[in-house]
Design an enzyme around this catalytic site. Structure first.
Site, mmCIF file in Angstrom:
data_model
loop_
_atom_site.group_PDB
_atom_site.id
_atom_site.type_symbol
_atom_site.label_atom_id
_atom_site.label_comp_id
_atom_site.label_asym_id
_atom_site.label_seq_id
_atom_site.Cartn_x
_atom_site.Cartn_y
_atom_site.Cartn_z
ATOM 1 N N GLY A 54 -4.873 55.196 87.338
ATOM 2 C CA GLY A 54 -4.996 56.654 87.480
ATOM 3 C C GLY A 54 -5.483 57.130 88.833
ATOM 4 C CB SER A 55 -5.874 55.675 92.212
ATOM 5 O OG SER A 55 -4.621 55.140 92.520
ATOM 6 N NE ARG B 265 13.769 53.266 76.392
ATOM 7 C CZ ARG B 265 12.935 52.369 76.909
ATOM 8 N NH1 ARG B 265 11.766 52.739 77.342
ATOM 9 N NH2 ARG B 265 13.282 51.106 76.976
ATOM 10 C CG MET C 222 2.995 50.846 83.856
ATOM 11 S SD MET C 222 3.694 50.825 85.520
ATOM 12 C CE MET C 222 4.385 49.187 85.534
ATOM 13 C CB ILE D 121 12.524 53.131 80.975
ATOM 14 C CG1 ILE D 121 12.351 52.111 82.105
ATOM 15 C CG2 ILE D 121 13.854 53.879 81.089
ATOM 16 C CD1 ILE D 121 13.387 51.031 82.129
ATOM 17 C CG ASN E 157 8.019 57.961 89.075
ATOM 18 O OD1 ASN E 157 6.864 57.770 88.693
ATOM 19 N ND2 ASN E 157 8.805 56.968 89.466
ATOM 20 C CG HIS F 201 9.385 53.692 93.479
ATOM 21 N ND1 HIS F 201 9.287 52.907 92.353
ATOM 22 C CD2 HIS F 201 9.927 52.902 94.446
ATOM 23 C CE1 HIS F 201 9.759 51.707 92.626
ATOM 24 N NE2 HIS F 201 10.147 51.668 93.885
ATOM 25 C CG ASP G 294 18.397 60.390 87.632
ATOM 26 O OD1 ASP G 294 17.712 59.370 87.367
ATOM 27 O OD2 ASP G 294 19.303 60.400 88.485
ATOM 28 C CD GLU H 244 1.740 55.217 95.776
ATOM 29 O OE1 GLU H 244 1.380 55.621 94.666
ATOM 30 O OE2 GLU H 244 2.063 54.038 95.997
HETATM 31 C C1 GRF Z 1 1.350 53.577 92.159
HETATM 32 O O1 GRF Z 1 1.562 52.580 93.110
HETATM 33 C C2 GRF Z 1 2.613 54.380 91.966
HETATM 34 O O2 GRF Z 1 3.390 54.476 93.116
HETATM 35 C C3 GRF Z 1 3.352 53.587 90.921
HETATM 36 O O3 GRF Z 1 2.356 53.081 90.072
HETATM 37 C C4 GRF Z 1 1.119 52.996 90.765
HETATM 38 C C5 GRF Z 1 0.140 53.783 89.969
HETATM 39 O O4 GRF Z 1 -1.178 53.649 90.434
HETATM 40 N N1 GRF Z 1 4.336 54.395 90.247
HETATM 41 P P1 GRF Z 1 -2.308 54.608 89.877
HETATM 42 O O5 GRF Z 1 -2.361 54.399 88.367
HETATM 43 O O6 GRF Z 1 -1.966 56.013 90.232
HETATM 44 O O7 GRF Z 1 -3.575 54.144 90.537
#
Ligand code: GRF
Length: 198
Positions: free
Chosen positions: A11-12, A63, A88, A90, A105, A107, A139, A172
């Site tokens: 959750g950072s 799902r 995590m 899909i 999202n 990435h 998408d 990020e």
């Molecule tokens: C991050 O690297 C993000 O790009 C990816 O998953 C990780 C999540 O990290 N999708 P956090 O839980 O936000 O610390």
């Protein structure tokens, strides 16, 4: 603007979004945080910040069944933008269609390079000299939606998966709030695959 954040772990990025809202860099509020893992540290971050946080257990559900629960909860909370932040799973077509161009999202690579899991490892093993991070709309594909913002991060000679991940994460934390803020200000126009910033 009401935001729902979906997480699975640390959750950072969630913390970075909360902080950006606190410092008025994003004109929005987080209405709910949902995790598919009960032990997600992000649930504690939500609680500390007094944001309603819930665990929805995927055990025994398909799902589609799981995503119906998610969508019901998000709609109940009046969520207008869904932010995946280390979620995590899909997501199903049903979920995507329930929030068209309203799911984002982040990435940890420059898409379309290195989609899926362990992107930093993929970039190192490929021998790339540059990687970075991408914020995109979601998408029905895996990491394939229209790109909103990207930031490049150089790969250094002595980088490990951990050191690269750390430098990408620092970017990020700036990029995701910036993209969310643009969305909340109505400044993102999706035209096919291209996202124009107006
Ligand atoms: C991050 O690297 C993000 O790009 C990816 O998953 C990780 C999540 O990290 N999708 P956090 O839980 O936000 O610390």
């Amino acid at each position: 603007m009401k935001i729902g954040v979906l997480i699975s772990g640390r959750g950072s990025n969630l913390a970075a979004i909360i902080s950006a809202i606190k410092y008025k860099k994003i004109p929005a509020e987080i209405n709910c945080v949902i995790s598919d893992r009960v032990s997600a540290k992000g649930l504690e971050i939500s609680a500390i910040n007094k944001i309603p946080a819930i665990f929805i257990d995927p055990k025994g559900l398909t799902r589609e069944e799981y995503d119906h629960l998610l969508v019901t909860e998000l709609k109940k909370q009046g969520v207008e933008l869904v932010c995946l932040a280390g979620f995590m799973r899909i997501i199903s077509l049903y979920f995507v269609r329930s929030f068209p161009n309203r799911i984002m999202n982040i990435h940890p690579a420059l898409l379309p390079s290195f989609p899926g899991l362990s992107s930093q490892k993929q970039a190192l093993e490929y021998g790339a000299k540059v990687s970075g991070c991408t914020v995109h709309f979601v998408d029905e594909g895996c990491d394939t939606g229209p790109i909103i913002l990207q930031k490049a991060v150089p790969i250094l000679e002595d980088d490990t998966e951990e050191s690269l991940a750390k430098r990408i994460l620092a970017e990020e934390y700036k990029l995701y709030p910036e993209a969310i803020s643009l969305f909340c200000q109505g400044r993102l126009k999706v035209e096919g695959r291209r996202v124009r910033i107006v």
